[in-house]
Scaffold this motif. Structure first.
Motif, PDB file in Angstrom:
ATOM      1  N   PHE A 221       6.481   3.667  -7.028  1.00 35.28           N
ATOM      2  CA  PHE A 221       6.223   2.244  -7.414  1.00 35.28           C
ATOM      3  C   PHE A 221       4.897   2.213  -8.389  1.00 35.28           C
ATOM      4  N   GLU A 222       4.018   3.445  -8.403  1.00 36.72           N
ATOM      5  CA  GLU A 222       2.813   3.555  -8.761  1.00 36.72           C
ATOM      6  C   GLU A 222       2.782   3.081 -10.499  1.00 36.72           C
ATOM      7  N   GLY A 223       1.975   2.387 -10.720  1.00 38.10           N
ATOM      8  CA  GLY A 223       1.733   1.846 -12.292  1.00 38.10           C
ATOM      9  C   GLY A 223       2.693   0.633 -12.398  1.00 38.10           C
ATOM     10  N   LYS A 224       3.508   0.142 -11.582  1.00 41.62           N
ATOM     11  CA  LYS A 224       4.439  -0.848 -11.817  1.00 41.62           C
ATOM     12  C   LYS A 224       3.571  -2.409 -11.952  1.00 41.62           C
TER      13      LYS A 224
ATOM     14  N   VAL B 232       0.806  -1.040   0.034  1.00 44.04           N
ATOM     15  CA  VAL B 232       0.026  -0.089   0.025  1.00 44.04           C
ATOM     16  C   VAL B 232       0.879   1.254   0.015  1.00 44.04           C
ATOM     17  N   ILE B 233       0.638   2.080  -1.077  1.00 50.48           N
ATOM     18  CA  ILE B 233       1.431   3.240  -1.229  1.00 50.48           C
ATOM     19  C   ILE B 233       0.590   4.529  -1.684  1.00 50.48           C
ATOM     20  N   PRO B 234       1.169   5.810  -1.286  1.00 46.77           N
ATOM     21  CA  PRO B 234       0.406   7.057  -1.637  1.00 46.77           C
ATOM     22  C   PRO B 234       0.513   7.000  -3.306  1.00 46.77           C
TER      23      PRO B 234
ATOM     24  N   THR C  44      -1.932   0.571  -4.575  1.00 46.98           N
ATOM     25  CA  THR C  44      -1.232  -0.526  -4.356  1.00 46.98           C
ATOM     26  C   THR C  44      -0.294  -1.129  -5.470  1.00 46.98           C
ATOM     27  N   VAL C  45       0.595  -2.119  -5.271  1.00 50.17           N
ATOM     28  CA  VAL C  45       1.058  -2.772  -6.083  1.00 50.17           C
ATOM     29  C   VAL C  45       1.805  -4.136  -5.769  1.00 50.17           C
ATOM     30  N   PRO C  46       1.433  -5.180  -6.297  1.00 53.82           N
ATOM     31  CA  PRO C  46       1.983  -6.548  -6.076  1.00 53.82           C
ATOM     32  C   PRO C  46       3.211  -6.735  -5.862  1.00 53.82           C
TER      33      PRO C  46
END
Length: 286
Positions: free
Chosen positions: A175-178, A168-170, A249-251
């Motif tokens: 990392f957003e979009g990865k 969980v990230i802002p 979020t990102v896996p």
């Protein structure tokens, strides 16, 4: 077979803890002479002194030191026997515990529909304390996420499904979009720690990548810390998304999936416990 009065055994255990007749008597709400007589009766029954009175106070004899852990186990077993008997005497009652981000409604509805006379209640539990509550008979059955293996032979576990670990990230985070990230990507990334007993998935990953981060007093605080950019955290399941618009979020690859399980005490005679395991497998699968 030696016949032991459990009240005398309990008095000895309290005295062994305090090593002082006056303090132990106060703890037991009896007079000191009464406690002295109780210990003497126990020693006569066993056939050997258990307490040695010295200039420094009271200490255990060699026999007392050997007897103490067995006395403690005897009291625990007696308490467990009483709890089990009471549970068997009222099999129509079930307390279902669950983590605040897991829902038991469908299984409870199934249970009550099958047995309208059943007294089924639910209780939300903090994740790190939920297994303790189960083993302490505060709940009869439990729905929770497991991030590490549990090998307690006193537990019955039914795995319902597995979940992909997510970070969980802002919004706007690097990392957003990865499509996914790895443990190597997390090196140096501050990870929020839930200030509670027990180890979570965040603790396990933090130890592996050497990341440190702020501490949160409750689950909701973790989301606030993540949204403000002070630390990410790992979770799993659909509850991770849609919580608030400033988070995403990102896996994470390389982290074992979380397991959602139903847990109960092994050998529980309450028929509703087995019925809940069955209802959960039918109604709570992902």
């Amino acid at each position: 077979m030696a016949e032991l009065d459990l009240a005398l055994v309990a008095a000895f255990v309290v005295l062994a803890r305090h090593r002082h007749f006056g303090r132990a008597a106060a703890d037991l709400h009896v007079t000191q002479p009464s406690l002295t007589r109780q210990i003497a009766r126990l020693e006569r029954r066993i056939g050997t002194p258990l307490i040695e009175r010295t200039n420094r106070g009271n200490d255990l004899t060699e026999a007392g030191a050997v007897f103490l852990p067995r006395a403690q186990a005897l009291l625990r077993d007696a308490d467990e026997a009483v709890r089990a008997a009471r549970a068997a005497a009222r099999p129509g009652r079930l307390v279902v515990g669950h983590s605040e981000n897991l829902f038991v409604t469908a299984a409870v509805r199934e249970l009550v529909h099958a047995d309208p006379a059943a007294d089924v209640t639910t209780r939300v539990l903090p994740c790190p304390d939920s297994l303790r509550a189960l083993l302490a008979h505060e709940v009869d059955v439990l729905l929770l996420r497991l991030h590490t293996p549990v090998s307690d032979e006193n537990l019955r576990l039914t795995t319902l499904y597995e979940e992909q670990p997510l970070l969980v990230i802002p919004v706007g985070h690097r990392f957003e979009g990865k499509e996914s990230i790895t443990l190597d990507d997390l090196t140096g990334e501050p990870l929020v720690r839930l200030h509670a007993s027990g180890r979570t998935g965040n603790d396990i990953v933090r130890e592996r990548v050497g990341a440190a981060g702020p501490s949160a007093a409750a689950l909701g605080d973790k989301y606030e810390l993540a949204a403000s950019g002070r630390g990410a955290f790992i979770c799993s399941g659909p509850y991770a998304t849609g919580i608030r618009p400033d988070l995403t979020t990102v896996p994470i690859d390389g982290v074992p999936p979380g397991r959602v399980v139903v847990a109960s005490r092994g050998g529980d005679a309450n028929g509703l416990v087995t019925a809940f395991h069955t209802a959960a497998q039918k109604r709570l699968v992902a």
